[in-house]
Design a protein around this motif. Structure first.
Motif, PDB file in Angstrom:
ATOM      1  N   ILE A 155       0.857  -1.354   0.008  1.00 49.12           N
ATOM      2  CA  ILE A 155      -0.109  -0.038   0.055  1.00 49.12           C
ATOM      3  C   ILE A 155       0.971   1.416  -0.203  1.00 49.12           C
ATOM      4  O   ILE A 155       0.792   2.160  -0.541  1.00 49.12           O
ATOM      5  N   LEU A 159       0.515   3.871  -3.218  1.00 51.78           N
ATOM      6  CA  LEU A 159       0.049   5.238  -3.039  1.00 51.78           C
ATOM      7  C   LEU A 159       0.960   6.122  -3.924  1.00 51.78           C
ATOM      8  O   LEU A 159       2.094   5.890  -3.851  1.00 51.78           O
ATOM      9  N   GLU A 163       0.729  11.579  -1.490  1.00 49.84           N
ATOM     10  CA  GLU A 163      -0.180  11.213  -0.295  1.00 49.84           C
ATOM     11  C   GLU A 163       0.715  10.970   1.042  1.00 49.84           C
ATOM     12  O   GLU A 163       0.784   9.812   1.432  1.00 49.84           O
ATOM     13  N   LEU A 166      -0.859   9.166   4.073  1.00 44.77           N
ATOM     14  CA  LEU A 166      -1.347   8.032   3.987  1.00 44.77           C
ATOM     15  C   LEU A 166      -0.107   6.908   4.026  1.00 44.77           C
ATOM     16  O   LEU A 166       0.035   5.804   4.434  1.00 44.77           O
ATOM     17  N   LYS A 218      -7.410  -0.334   5.901  1.00 41.30           N
ATOM     18  CA  LYS A 218      -7.561  -0.974   4.671  1.00 41.30           C
ATOM     19  C   LYS A 218      -9.118  -0.173   3.976  1.00 41.30           C
ATOM     20  O   LYS A 218      -9.092  -0.073   2.877  1.00 41.30           O
ATOM     21  N   THR A 220     -10.897   1.999   5.040  1.00 37.54           N
ATOM     22  CA  THR A 220     -10.946   3.481   4.600  1.00 37.54           C
ATOM     23  C   THR A 220     -10.142   3.797   3.321  1.00 37.54           C
ATOM     24  O   THR A 220     -10.922   4.464   2.394  1.00 37.54           O
ATOM     25  N   ALA A 221      -9.092   3.292   3.135  1.00 36.72           N
ATOM     26  CA  ALA A 221      -8.550   3.337   1.914  1.00 36.72           C
ATOM     27  C   ALA A 221      -9.183   2.826   0.538  1.00 36.72           C
ATOM     28  O   ALA A 221      -9.432   3.654  -0.488  1.00 36.72           O
ATOM     29  N   ARG A 222      -9.983   1.530   0.841  1.00 42.47           N
ATOM     30  CA  ARG A 222     -10.934   0.888  -0.161  1.00 42.47           C
ATOM     31  C   ARG A 222     -11.911   1.929  -0.614  1.00 42.47           C
ATOM     32  O   ARG A 222     -12.274   2.359  -1.886  1.00 42.47           O
ATOM     33  N   ILE A 230      -8.405   9.696  -3.410  1.00 45.42           N
ATOM     34  CA  ILE A 230      -7.024   9.616  -3.215  1.00 45.42           C
ATOM     35  C   ILE A 230      -6.251   9.317  -4.436  1.00 45.42           C
ATOM     36  O   ILE A 230      -6.722   8.541  -5.356  1.00 45.42           O
ATOM     37  N   SER A 232      -3.431   7.317  -6.402  1.00 42.57           N
ATOM     38  CA  SER A 232      -2.817   5.918  -6.153  1.00 42.57           C
ATOM     39  C   SER A 232      -2.654   5.160  -7.491  1.00 42.57           C
ATOM     40  O   SER A 232      -3.388   5.719  -8.295  1.00 42.57           O
ATOM     41  N   ALA A 239      -7.712  -3.174  -3.540  1.00 42.93           N
ATOM     42  CA  ALA A 239      -7.922  -2.487  -2.005  1.00 42.93           C
ATOM     43  C   ALA A 239      -8.957  -3.465  -1.378  1.00 42.93           C
ATOM     44  O   ALA A 239      -8.808  -3.688  -0.244  1.00 42.93           O
TER      45      ALA A 239
END
Length: 270
Positions: A155, A159, A163, A166, A218, A220-222, A230, A232, A239
């Motif tokens: 991750i 990214l 970022e 993160l 994960k 939140t990122a997804r 975001i 990436s 994700a």
């Protein structure tokens, strides 16, 4: 016992065949457009595991154990083949024969370790010999803690460098899981003396806290990737894939905790 064998087999095959199918897709994304042979092989494995997943979902928990045992043997063969494919790809990358591809060597090694895990689980189920609970607690945690540590590293590297917050969070998770993995390996090397109820219970509690935090990160990122919030180069499916594996690890920790306290004996062993 047969019923439990069928239930456990189908549950493992449903989860891991989907993972293997997605690995084929991710590897294909990382090949260069001229790598047509590798792309075709990845597509072949995608179709193979898509078929296995479909068949596993079609079985019911009261299926004939002999049928499921035969199914496990077929699946095992396909898993052996995808494992060999992944190791071949790793060899090509490490000997600089795929310059410009975007599959990290660690990622290819990572997905091959998961194939090996799946292969071994199928063998154990068919032989009716899952590891004794105390050994399984240590070995499963060593395996999954490394998987989680790898995810945090991937991750962080996928990214966009801009970022920064993160990326820092991913790096912190990587460090946290590296430390947990070292701890797990210490408990592993102290076996069997380390296999007391209190030590294993504390081990599971500590790991659960970190896995929950990583799972939430994960998730939140997804969600942010899904909403295009975001920057990436992480595919939305990747994700979700790493999120599902963290969920899986949490379920395993909970199952072990219940088995350890005698509330439930879902871990079959002879």
């Amino acid at each position: 016992m047969s019923d439990l064998f069928v239930v456990r087999s189908l549950e493992e095959v449903r989860f891991w065949s989907r993972i293997m199918k997605e690995h084929s897709f991710f590897l294909r994304l990382g090949f260069r457009c001229e790598d047509t042979t590798l792309i075709n092989e990845a597509n072949h494995f995608y179709r193979t595991f898509e078929g296995i997943e479909r068949r596993a979902l079609a079985f019911t928990d009261d299926a004939d154990p002999a049928t499921i045992r035969q199914f496990n043997i077929e699946v095992h063969t396909s898993v052996c083949h995808i494992w060999a494919f992944k190791r071949k790809v790793l060899g090509l990358i490490l000997t600089c024969q795929l310059p410009g591809g975007t599959n990290f060597p660690l990622l290819v090694d990572h997905v091959s370790r998961e194939a090996n895990y799946f292969r071994k689980r199928l063998e154990e189920l068919n032989q009716g010999q899952l590891e004794p609970l105390h050994d399984a607690i240590i070995d499963e945690n060593v395996f999954f803690l490394r998987i989680m540590a790898d995810h945090a590293k991937f991750i962080g590297h996928l990214l966009d460098p801009s970022e920064r917050k993160l990326v820092d969070q991913a790096r912190d998770f990587s460090h946290d899981f590296d430390q947990l993995l070292f701890q797990a390996r210490d408990i592993e090397s102290m076996r069997p003396q380390s296999q007391t109820g209190p030590i294993l219970s504390q081990f599971l509690d500590q790991n659960r806290v970190s896995v929950k935090s990583l799972r939430d990160f994960k998730k939140t990122a997804r969600d942010l990737i899904d909403q295009c919030k975001i920057k990436s180069i992480i595919h939305p499916l990747l994700a979700d894939h790493v999120f599902r594996e963290a969920e899986r690890f949490l379920e395993i920790i909970d199952m072990f905790e219940k088995s350890l306290t005698g509330k439930n004996n879902t871990w079959i062993h002879h």
